[in-house]
Design a protein around this motif. Structure first.
Motif, mmCIF file in Angstrom:
data_model
loop_
_atom_site.group_PDB
_atom_site.id
_atom_site.type_symbol
_atom_site.label_atom_id
_atom_site.label_comp_id
_atom_site.label_asym_id
_atom_site.label_seq_id
_atom_site.Cartn_x
_atom_site.Cartn_y
_atom_site.Cartn_z
ATOM 1 N N THR A 533 0.851 -1.183 0.000
ATOM 2 C CA THR A 533 0.000 0.000 0.000
ATOM 3 C C THR A 533 0.885 1.231 0.000
ATOM 4 O OG1 THR A 533 -1.781 1.156 1.178
ATOM 5 C CG2 THR A 533 -0.156 0.035 2.526
ATOM 6 N N SER A 551 -4.817 9.809 -2.254
ATOM 7 C CA SER A 551 -4.751 8.945 -3.422
ATOM 8 C C SER A 551 -3.717 7.857 -3.198
ATOM 9 C CB SER A 551 -4.380 9.776 -4.665
ATOM 10 O OG SER A 551 -4.154 8.948 -5.773
ATOM 11 N N THR A 553 -2.425 3.402 -3.780
ATOM 12 C CA THR A 553 -2.695 1.978 -3.930
ATOM 13 C C THR A 553 -3.086 1.425 -2.567
ATOM 14 O OG1 THR A 553 -1.035 1.843 -5.677
ATOM 15 C CG2 THR A 553 -1.745 -0.220 -4.673
ATOM 16 N N SER A 607 -5.375 -2.447 -10.739
ATOM 17 C CA SER A 607 -6.420 -1.718 -11.436
ATOM 18 C C SER A 607 -6.017 -0.277 -11.706
ATOM 19 C CB SER A 607 -7.709 -1.738 -10.612
ATOM 20 O OG SER A 607 -7.591 -0.852 -9.500
ATOM 21 N N SER A 608 -6.763 0.375 -12.583
ATOM 22 C CA SER A 608 -6.689 1.817 -12.690
ATOM 23 C C SER A 608 -7.406 2.429 -11.487
ATOM 24 C CB SER A 608 -7.340 2.285 -13.995
ATOM 25 O OG SER A 608 -6.698 1.692 -15.109
ATOM 26 N N SER A 609 -7.291 3.730 -11.322
ATOM 27 C CA SER A 609 -7.863 4.384 -10.136
ATOM 28 C C SER A 609 -9.366 4.612 -10.296
ATOM 29 C CB SER A 609 -7.173 5.722 -9.882
ATOM 30 O OG SER A 609 -5.839 5.530 -9.494
ATOM 31 N N VAL A 611 -12.684 6.747 -8.942
ATOM 32 C CA VAL A 611 -13.009 8.054 -8.366
ATOM 33 C C VAL A 611 -14.498 8.072 -8.042
ATOM 34 C CG1 VAL A 611 -11.141 9.214 -9.603
ATOM 35 C CG2 VAL A 611 -13.409 9.067 -10.649
ATOM 36 N N LEU A 622 -15.413 5.157 -1.068
ATOM 37 C CA LEU A 622 -14.293 6.083 -0.920
ATOM 38 C C LEU A 622 -14.544 7.055 0.218
ATOM 39 C CD1 LEU A 622 -13.468 6.849 -4.672
ATOM 40 C CD2 LEU A 622 -12.184 5.400 -3.108
ATOM 41 N N ASN A 629 -9.476 8.780 -4.299
ATOM 42 C CA ASN A 629 -9.428 7.809 -5.384
ATOM 43 C C ASN A 629 -8.590 6.639 -4.913
ATOM 44 O OD1 ASN A 629 -6.525 8.263 -6.383
ATOM 45 N ND2 ASN A 629 -7.375 10.328 -6.539
ATOM 46 N N ALA A 630 -8.743 5.513 -5.576
ATOM 47 C CA ALA A 630 -8.068 4.306 -5.104
ATOM 48 C C ALA A 630 -7.858 3.333 -6.260
ATOM 49 C CB ALA A 630 -8.892 3.633 -4.001
ATOM 50 N N ARG A 631 -6.757 2.615 -6.195
ATOM 51 C CA ARG A 631 -6.505 1.478 -7.079
ATOM 52 C C ARG A 631 -6.074 0.313 -6.200
ATOM 53 N NH1 ARG A 631 -0.807 2.806 -10.295
ATOM 54 N NH2 ARG A 631 0.480 3.134 -8.443
#
Length: 811
Positions: A533, A551, A553, A607-609, A611, A622, A629-631
């Protein structure tokens, strides 16, 4: 017509007419024609055992699944100074692309086999599992989201041979062996040694490097031996960046700053990283009256340096009082690998027993130089410790094997064993200045080039697993050999897996044989993927105002992942099938052709992020986790990879004109995406989480066609070598949807080696003799003309030609 059957246990997609032939044969020892030269030094009456089989063979084509055997001499003869790069040029199905401005991946580059992910290949040393790197590849390289073994931590001077099994072998060796297995056999000499000094540079005059390496062997009591090899390797950077045409300085009274005319426009570093690498490996065995003790291991330490994006003087991320002309953040990670394995082989009645234990540690310390945390203003430090990744692995196993009488007066080889492995993953936070917000002038927080790991990113987590396997092999007749294996493994974090393998070979004539294998396999999610992370605070421009956003991972045990109902990561599972022909005839000509298919379910991707605007469910998750945002890592993709490998060798005796050895190899692989599977809460977000960029990277960023033709001529004390290596088309896609096809290229290498006497040998050569570069990128994707060539996934790099010389003293 293609037919596809799917079940929980097996999936295949083959031309229907080939199925009876494929299923009518079944398992044995993997070898290939490339091994002929590697075995030339083996005494005629000595039998060698290689990966994939409990039996021994005399020649390179006596097996049922393909193995390339590359000797240490072959690796050294290429003049290539990196183990992974030398292996790439020896085995066409092995891919080791170059990358630049990809953070830690510039220091530890990913490598892959048969077009699959880097973590789909198991690496062994002397038949024992090697630990992977602590680094997770997060940027736009092959195998994004994976971790791989750092082959360049193992010096070429320590290697006796490398065996590459191009076949699934999870049932024999456990997790990760989906694409195949690489076994590195260390030198084991009783006396003597050598020391070599190598130096060279590119045609452009950069990338200067020198390497001092050697090995020495000592005799131990009772016929034992101890071999130690060491290497120091220094390499300067290469740079193929274009000139930066952009405005660099704020306007002065509405006019360009006069310094614009004097600014050095070669501001970026797009090329190989510079590094210093030191490594020492040992290998020892000591026969006793009751058995044999053995031990091996090594230490590798590398300090590298590569650039990030240049921060212009007018950039909001720059502090003009600190860097009046802007600055190039330099990533200077320190990478270290430590490993040791020891064991005892002995007889217990009719059984041969091998009990061993080993440990390995990979540490990747992020360091930034020539950087700044703009939120601290003019008082910011310019160097940062941005945190450390560490992987610790412990392995223990006990293996039993024996032969028992079987049908037709043959022997049945039986093997069984138990293994235990524990993996620990650690993330240590960086210096506070590498991630804190100093509050100066609403500037971005965190060290430029790479934001440090925060305390909330710290982890120290472990998992363990126990495995049980059984294997049988038999030469039923002089024409037919078969085998089978089964393995059960239980993991503390996701459950269990059972995999199997069957294979066989039938000699139709003395010259022609058919062979095939069928197997299931698995790859457990790595502890890096489970626990990695990295959370950063980024300032995003919202309607002219910089707004901080949380933002990064997030791992699968995080509140974000739980709110999105991702569940725990599960094992990837594979179903593999191969079939091939082996032909030995026409006065030493040998040819192997092996077709394969590997279907992998539930491949893990980064993954991509996401939102808040992606869906109400995502927005709620979120918000509940306090993230903007998160991936994350997720089991999401099913793929099928099909291909063929062809290897041909022939030796010519020209009498007084010497001998000529010819080797040709060709590899083809094609990966297709069968399905994208997401949790119900993420329905409709398939193209968001696994977009065209990532789909292209998984299926087309590695050349589907690759090959080589090499000629080695020996005349007395002079040896010359001419090699042609082909890297086929590949495709990259950017975030705007632009797909660029880069054409295939031939790379020509030429070298000569002269043995002056028993002690001294001189060598010189040219790699990429005709100074070939990849196709240039589309102008719209060159970032103002700075990124002329693709800075990720370039199969043979973008340095152009390179020449070198070396001298070796043997004793």
């Amino acid at each position: 017509m293609d037919y596809r059957t799917r079940s929980p246990n097996f999936r295949f997609k083959l031309p229907f007419a080939l199925a009876p032939l494929a299923l009518g044969t079944a398992f044995t020892l993997p070898t290939s024609a490339l091994a002929q030269d590697a075995e030339a030094d083996v005494a005629a009456d000595e039998r060698i055992t290689v990966i994939g089989s409990r039996l021994s063979v005399r020649t390179a084509t006596d097996g049922t699944a393909p193995v390339d055997i590359i000797s240490g001499e072959q690796l050294a003869a290429s003049g290539l100074t990196e183990t992974a790069r030398a292996l790439q040029y020896a085995v066409p199905s092995f891919n080791f692309p170059s990358s630049s401005i990809t953070d830690g991946s510039d220091a530890v580059r990913p490598a892959s086999l048969r077009g699959l992910s880097p973590d789909h290949t198991l690496v062994l040393i002397n038949g024992k599992r090697r630990h992977s790197s602590a680094l997770v590849h997060l940027n736009g390289t092959t195998g994004r989201g994976s971790s791989n073994v750092d082959l360049n931590a193992i010096p070429i001077s320590a290697i006796k041979r490398i065996e590459v099994l191009r076949d699934g072998a999870a049932a024999q060796y456990g997790s990760d062996a989906i694409a195949g297995v690489i076994n590195i056999v260390l030198k084991d000499q009783y006396e003597g040694g050598s020391i070599t000094l190598n130096g060279g540079q590119t045609f452009e005059g950069d990338g200067e490097q020198y390497k001092l390496h050697g090995n020495v062997g000592f005799e131990l009591p009772n016929g034992g031996n101890f071999t130690v090899a060491a290497e120091f390797h220094n390499k300067n950077k290469t740079n193929r960046a274009g000139l930066d045409p952009r405005q660099q300085y704020p306007l002065v009274n509405g006019e360009p700053d006069p310094r614009e005319d004097e600014f050095d426009r070669l501001s970026h570093h797009v090329g190989d990283a510079e590094f210093d690498n030191t490594s020492v490996f040992f290998n020892a065995n000591l026969p006793l009256s009751t058995g044999e003790l053995y031990a091996f291991g090594g230490v590798s330490d590398r300090t590298s340096q590569s650039g990030a994006f240049y921060r212009r003087a007018l950039d909001n991320r720059n502090i003009i009082e600190v860097y009046p002309d802007g600055f190039l953040p330099l990533l200077s990670p320190e990478t270290s690998d430590i490993s040791t394995t020891g064991g005892y082989r002995f007889s217990l009645g009719e059984w041969q027993v091998d009990a061993s234990a080993g440990m390995g540690v990979s540490e990747f310390q992020y360091r930034l130089e020539n950087s700044i945390n703009a939120s601290f203003g003019p008082t910011s430090p310019t160097e940062f410790d941005a945190g450390t990744l560490k992987l610790e692995e412990t392995n223990a196993s006990i293996d039993f094997s024996r032969f028992i009488p079987f049908a037709n007066n043959s022997d049945l080889a039986i093997a069984a064993g138990i293994s235990y492995r524990e993996n620990t993953y650690i993330i240590e936070a960086g210096d506070p200045a590498s991630y804190e917000n100093g509050g100066f002038d609403n500037r971005p927080a965190g060290s430029q080039g790479f934001t440090g790991f925060k305390p909330e990113s710290e982890v120290d987590e472990s998992r363990d697993n126990v495995g049980f396997y059984a294997e049988v092999e038999n030469m039923l007749t002089t024409n037919f050999q078969w085998g089978a294996a089964v393995r059960y493994e239980d993991y503390s974090d996701f459950g269990s897996n059972t995999s199997w393998k069957v294979s066989g070979r039938y000699d139709i004539t003395d010259e022609l044989a058919v062979r095939a294998t069928a197997n299931t396999g698995f790859r457990a999610p790595s502890v890096q993927q489970i626990y990695f992370t990295n959370i950063s605070t980024l300032f995003i421009n919202r309607d002219g105002e910089l707004v901080p956003e949380q933002s990064g991972t997030f791992n699968n045990i995080s509140p974000v992942a739980q709110a999105l109902e991702l569940g725990n990561l599960e094992a990837e599972e594979s179903q593999s099938f191969s079939m091939g022909l082996v032909w030995n005839g026409l006065d030493g000509l040998s040819l192997t052709i092996d077709a394969f298919q590997i279907a992998v379910d539930d491949r893990i991707i980064l993954s991509s992020s996401l939102v808040p605007g992606d869906s109400p469910a995502v927005a709620d998750a979120l918000a509940a986790a306090g993230a903007d945002n998160a991936r994350f890592f997720i089991n999401a993709v099913d793929t099928t990879t099909q291909g063929v490998d062809v290897v041909l060798t022939k030796d010519f005796d020209w009498g007084r004109n010497g001998t000529l050895g010819v080797q040709a190899a060709y590899g083809y692989n094609k990966t297709e995406i069968d399905d994208v599977n997401l949790p119900a809460i993420l329905d409709g977000l398939e193209t968001k989480l696994f977009d065209g960029v990532e789909q292209t990277r998984m299926t087309e960023s590695v050349p589907r066609n690759s090959g080589s033709v090499a000629f080695t001529h020996d005349l007395g004390d002079l040896q010359t070598r001419l090699a042609f290596n082909y890297f086929g088309d590949y495709v990259l896609q950017n975030n705007a949807g632009l797909r660029t096809t880069f054409g295939g290229k031939w790379i020509t290498d030429l070298s000569a080696k002269y043995r002056y006497n028993d002690q001294w040998t001189l060598s010189a050569g040219v790699q990429n003799l005709f100074d070939v570069y990849p196709d240039e990128q589309d102008p719209s994707n060159q970032f103002n003309g700075i990124f002329i060539y693709p800075n990720t996934n370039a199969p043979f790099g973008f340095n152009g030609g390179y020449y070198y010389a070396e001298v070796t003293y043997a004793f």
